[in-house]
Design a protein around this motif. Structure first.
Motif, PDB file in Angstrom:
ATOM      1  N   HIS A 154     -27.608   9.535 -18.208  1.00 25.31           N
ATOM      2  CA  HIS A 154     -28.041   8.298 -17.557  1.00 25.31           C
ATOM      3  C   HIS A 154     -28.108   7.141 -18.531  1.00 25.31           C
ATOM      4  CE1 HIS A 154     -30.272   9.879 -13.732  1.00 25.31           C
ATOM      5  NE2 HIS A 154     -28.996  10.166 -13.735  1.00 25.31           N
ATOM      6  N   MET A 197     -31.756   2.979 -13.421  1.00 24.85           N
ATOM      7  CA  MET A 197     -31.017   4.047 -14.070  1.00 24.85           C
ATOM      8  C   MET A 197     -29.752   4.301 -13.299  1.00 24.85           C
ATOM      9  SD  MET A 197     -33.421   7.075 -15.276  1.00 24.85           S
ATOM     10  CE  MET A 197     -34.293   7.348 -13.775  1.00 24.85           C
ATOM     11  N   HIS A 218     -30.079   8.406 -21.798  1.00 22.13           N
ATOM     12  CA  HIS A 218     -30.845   9.646 -21.881  1.00 22.13           C
ATOM     13  C   HIS A 218     -30.121  10.733 -21.110  1.00 22.13           C
ATOM     14  CE1 HIS A 218     -32.286   7.337 -18.403  1.00 22.13           C
ATOM     15  NE2 HIS A 218     -32.432   8.501 -17.805  1.00 22.13           N
ATOM     16  N   MET A 276     -30.738  13.234 -18.308  1.00 26.32           N
ATOM     17  CA  MET A 276     -31.722  13.356 -17.234  1.00 26.32           C
ATOM     18  C   MET A 276     -31.766  14.786 -16.742  1.00 26.32           C
ATOM     19  SD  MET A 276     -33.519  10.990 -15.777  1.00 26.32           S
ATOM     20  CE  MET A 276     -34.894  11.223 -14.672  1.00 26.32           C
ATOM     21  N   HIS A 305     -40.582   6.902 -15.209  1.00 27.27           N
ATOM     22  CA  HIS A 305     -39.271   7.489 -15.200  1.00 27.27           C
ATOM     23  C   HIS A 305     -39.303   8.751 -14.377  1.00 27.27           C
ATOM     24  CE1 HIS A 305     -35.700   9.357 -17.211  1.00 27.27           C
ATOM     25  NE2 HIS A 305     -35.283   8.166 -16.942  1.00 27.27           N
TER      26      HIS A 305
END
Ligand SMILES: [Cu+2]
Length: 153
Positions: free
Chosen positions: A68, A79, A101, A103, A150
């Protein structure tokens, strides 16, 4: 900052000439979760000796794993999934809260500080050859690093 793992990646095809890529995965970690939380992020720094791209990831703790990107869009953090994250030779790519990142979604159980999460990372070189390395990312407490919420997708 420790170099957790530097692995030599061999081409998937045994018959092909040895196409080797070296990717260093530095300081991988996963944000801990609370009960009923179904997703979280994994973070690390990636540096490759040659041009490759991160094209996929998987983990036994998650039903779905995606790469992501998080960025501001009209004042809102959003995102989105990235099909390919390029790693230009010699450049460190930082996967960190608020940015790229890995995910982890459809989590099978809460992740607590002290746990270690195996994550397989699949890289593809510029000839399209894939190779996979596995890192063990320690779980850090939810509050370890301040970051935008998140938890929703
Ligand atoms: Cu995400």
């Amino acid at each position: 900052m420790n170099i957790v793992r530097t692995l030599t990646l061999a081409a998937a095809l045994a018959a092909a000439p040895a196409a080797l890529a070296q990717v260093a995965v530095v300081d991988p970690w996963v944000r801990g979760t609370v009960a009923a939380q179904k997703s979280t992020g994994a973070f690390m720094q990636l540096r490759s000796a040659s041009d490759v791209a991160l094209v996929g990831a998987s983990s036994p703790v998650a039903g779905i794993v995606e790469i992501h990107e998080m960025k501001m869009d009209g004042g809102v953090m959003r995102m989105s999934a990235v099909r390919k994250l390029g790693l230009p030779a010699g450049k460190t790519i930082d996967l960190k809260p608020g940015g790229y990142h890995v995910m982890l979604m459809a989590l099978k159980a809460p992740l607590s500080e002290g746990d270690s999460v195996p994550i397989s990372l699949t890289f593809e070189d510029k000839d399209g050859r894939a190779s996979t390395i596995v890192v063990n990312a320690p779980v850090k407490a939810l509050t370890a690093v301040p970051a935008p919420a998140h938890t929703r997708h």
